[in-house]
Design a protein around this motif. Structure first.
Motif, PDB file in Angstrom:
ATOM      1  N   PRO A  25       1.083  -1.322   0.436  1.00  0.00           N
ATOM      2  CA  PRO A  25      -0.397  -0.273   0.309  1.00  0.00           C
ATOM      3  C   PRO A  25       0.930   1.069  -0.119  1.00  0.00           C
ATOM      4  O   PRO A  25       2.098   1.729  -0.009  1.00  0.00           O
ATOM      5  N   ILE A  26       0.125   2.246  -0.079  1.00  0.00           N
ATOM      6  CA  ILE A  26       0.807   3.883   0.524  1.00  0.00           C
ATOM      7  C   ILE A  26       1.597   3.836   1.218  1.00  0.00           C
ATOM      8  O   ILE A  26       1.101   3.727   2.585  1.00  0.00           O
ATOM      9  N   SER A  27       2.793   4.212   1.383  1.00  0.00           N
ATOM     10  CA  SER A  27       3.324   4.266   2.759  1.00  0.00           C
ATOM     11  C   SER A  27       2.535   4.751   3.858  1.00  0.00           C
ATOM     12  O   SER A  27       1.931   6.057   2.881  1.00  0.00           O
ATOM     13  N   GLY A  28       2.489   4.172   5.130  1.00  0.00           N
ATOM     14  CA  GLY A  28       1.554   5.511   5.456  1.00  0.00           C
ATOM     15  C   GLY A  28       0.331   5.136   5.958  1.00  0.00           C
ATOM     16  O   GLY A  28      -0.519   5.454   6.944  1.00  0.00           O
ATOM     17  N   HIS A  29      -0.518   4.459   5.405  1.00  0.00           N
ATOM     18  CA  HIS A  29      -1.930   4.056   4.885  1.00  0.00           C
ATOM     19  C   HIS A  29      -1.850   3.232   5.920  1.00  0.00           C
ATOM     20  O   HIS A  29      -1.292   2.283   5.154  1.00  0.00           O
ATOM     21  N   ALA A  30      -3.246   3.117   6.836  1.00  0.00           N
ATOM     22  CA  ALA A  30      -3.154   2.138   7.926  1.00  0.00           C
ATOM     23  C   ALA A  30      -4.112   0.909   7.334  1.00  0.00           C
ATOM     24  O   ALA A  30      -4.014  -0.114   7.703  1.00  0.00           O
ATOM     25  N   THR A  31      -4.906   1.511   6.384  1.00  0.00           N
ATOM     26  CA  THR A  31      -6.179   0.746   6.053  1.00  0.00           C
ATOM     27  C   THR A  31      -6.058   0.086   4.459  1.00  0.00           C
ATOM     28  O   THR A  31      -5.363   0.978   4.250  1.00  0.00           O
ATOM     29  N   PHE A  49      -8.333  -4.629   5.723  1.00  0.00           N
ATOM     30  CA  PHE A  49      -7.335  -4.335   7.352  1.00  0.00           C
ATOM     31  C   PHE A  49      -7.438  -3.417   7.397  1.00  0.00           C
ATOM     32  O   PHE A  49      -7.675  -2.305   6.313  1.00  0.00           O
ATOM     33  N   GLN A  50      -7.753  -3.360   8.627  1.00  0.00           N
ATOM     34  CA  GLN A  50      -6.598  -1.907   9.652  1.00  0.00           C
ATOM     35  C   GLN A  50      -5.660  -2.513  10.031  1.00  0.00           C
ATOM     36  O   GLN A  50      -5.547  -3.137  11.156  1.00  0.00           O
ATOM     37  N   ASN A  51      -4.754  -1.789   9.634  1.00  0.00           N
ATOM     38  CA  ASN A  51      -3.259  -2.633  10.529  1.00  0.00           C
ATOM     39  C   ASN A  51      -3.096  -4.243  10.056  1.00  0.00           C
ATOM     40  O   ASN A  51      -3.273  -4.183   9.104  1.00  0.00           O
ATOM     41  N   GLY A  72       1.319  -5.253   9.402  1.00  0.00           N
ATOM     42  CA  GLY A  72       0.096  -4.264   8.949  1.00  0.00           C
ATOM     43  C   GLY A  72       0.964  -3.676   8.023  1.00  0.00           C
ATOM     44  O   GLY A  72       0.250  -2.095   7.748  1.00  0.00           O
ATOM     45  N   VAL A  73       1.609  -3.631   6.734  1.00  0.00           N
ATOM     46  CA  VAL A  73       2.164  -3.345   5.535  1.00  0.00           C
ATOM     47  C   VAL A  73       1.868  -4.027   4.834  1.00  0.00           C
ATOM     48  O   VAL A  73       0.558  -4.131   4.119  1.00  0.00           O
ATOM     49  N   ASP A  74       2.498  -5.371   3.466  1.00  0.00           N
ATOM     50  CA  ASP A  74       2.166  -5.596   2.455  1.00  0.00           C
ATOM     51  C   ASP A  74       0.800  -6.402   2.542  1.00  0.00           C
ATOM     52  O   ASP A  74       1.195  -7.189   4.151  1.00  0.00           O
ATOM     53  N   SER A  75       0.410  -7.072   2.079  1.00  0.00           N
ATOM     54  CA  SER A  75      -0.953  -8.352   2.169  1.00  0.00           C
ATOM     55  C   SER A  75      -0.806  -9.124   0.544  1.00  0.00           C
ATOM     56  O   SER A  75      -0.266  -8.272  -0.228  1.00  0.00           O
ATOM     57  N   GLY A  98      -8.669   7.320   9.516  1.00  0.00           N
ATOM     58  CA  GLY A  98      -9.640   8.068   8.887  1.00  0.00           C
ATOM     59  C   GLY A  98     -10.432   8.849   8.051  1.00  0.00           C
ATOM     60  O   GLY A  98     -11.507   8.728   8.192  1.00  0.00           O
ATOM     61  N   GLY A  99      -9.774   8.130   7.152  1.00  0.00           N
ATOM     62  CA  GLY A  99      -9.912   8.489   5.570  1.00  0.00           C
ATOM     63  C   GLY A  99     -10.677   7.164   3.687  1.00  0.00           C
ATOM     64  O   GLY A  99      -9.724   7.040   3.050  1.00  0.00           O
ATOM     65  N   ASP A 100     -11.127   6.299   5.239  1.00  0.00           N
ATOM     66  CA  ASP A 100     -11.993   5.656   4.823  1.00  0.00           C
ATOM     67  C   ASP A 100     -12.959   5.172   2.970  1.00  0.00           C
ATOM     68  O   ASP A 100     -13.110   5.331   2.137  1.00  0.00           O
TER      69      ASP A 100
END
Lengths: 114, 112
Positions: A25-31, A49-51, A72-75, A98-100
């Motif tokens: 995902p984009i760096s820093g994106h939690a979801t 996923f959240q984290n 909490g990064v790659d999937s 917070g920005g779904d």
């Protein structure tokens, strides 16, 4: 800022085989989200996923699909065994905390099951 | 009834025309409304999002939401051949525990 990365871009397998897709995902994106887009349709959510925890997997066919997000990064999203109806584009998206409503998509993996 | 309805088209218009793309939705819980553009064999690209009812403008693009009629619109002014793509509307409640609900997408063709 680098976008969402996915690999492979294309995959052709026979039915009953297994396949795995990767997403960064984009760096820093939690979801992080996995969507399935069948030709001529809008994307459909498979799992969120959240984290590294699962928020929603209600539409994931759990008898054959699995997904994980380690650290909490790659999937990775796996299908085993594949069916003909799994032929689709598998899209990964990510959003900030917070920005779904602000989801950014990767290029997708086009899967063909023969 | 699907949660988000969108005419798949194709919609063909001449270059320079104003394009109007529309969706309807059924779930009153939806609070955010998005428009994505998807070129062939690419992932959806977020154009803009709107919270609740109202208008939002970004360059040649204007998004409009009317929650009373559950109607979503995207207007493209001075359309260009490079605008030719599939446009997907999407909605979400914004509670943080669900993904986007998409329409089928409208295939737009801008004729040079």
């Amino acid at each position: 800022e680098a976008g969402v990365a996915q690999s492979p871009r294309y995959k052709i397998i026979e039915k009953r085989q297994s396949v795995a897709f990767w997403c960064n995902p984009i760096s820093g994106h939690a979801t992080l989200y996995w969507y399935q887009q069948i030709l001529g349709q809008g994307p459909k959510l498979l799992i969120q996923f959240q984290n590294n925890g699962v928020v929603d997997d209600s539409q994931l066919p759990k008898d054959r699909f699995s997904a994980e997000r380690l650290k909490g990064v790659d999937s990775t999203l796996k299908i085993q065994p594949a069916k003909l109806e799994d032929s689709a584009v598998y899209l990964c998206a990510s959003s900030p905390e917070g920005g779904d409503y602000e989801q950014y998509f990767g290029p997708g993996t086009r899967l063909t099951v023969t | 009834q699907k949660e988000v309805e969108q005419d798949p088209g194709p919609l063909s218009v001449p270059e320079g025309a104003i394009v109007s793309l529309n969706c309807t939705y059924s779930n009153s819980a939806f609070q955010y409304f998005m428009w994505y553009r998807q070129y062939s064999r690419k992932g959806p690209e977020l154009l803009m999002y709107t919270y609740s009812s109202g208008n939002k403008e970004d360059g040649r693009f204007t998004a409009q939401v009317d929650k009373s009629s559950k109607y979503i619109s995207l207007f493209i002014r001075d359309s260009q051949p490079s605008d030719s793509a599939t446009y997907l509307c999407a909605t979400i409640s914004g509670g943080g525990a669900d993904g986007l609900t998409f329409g089928k997408g409208t295939h737009l063709i801008i004729q040079p």
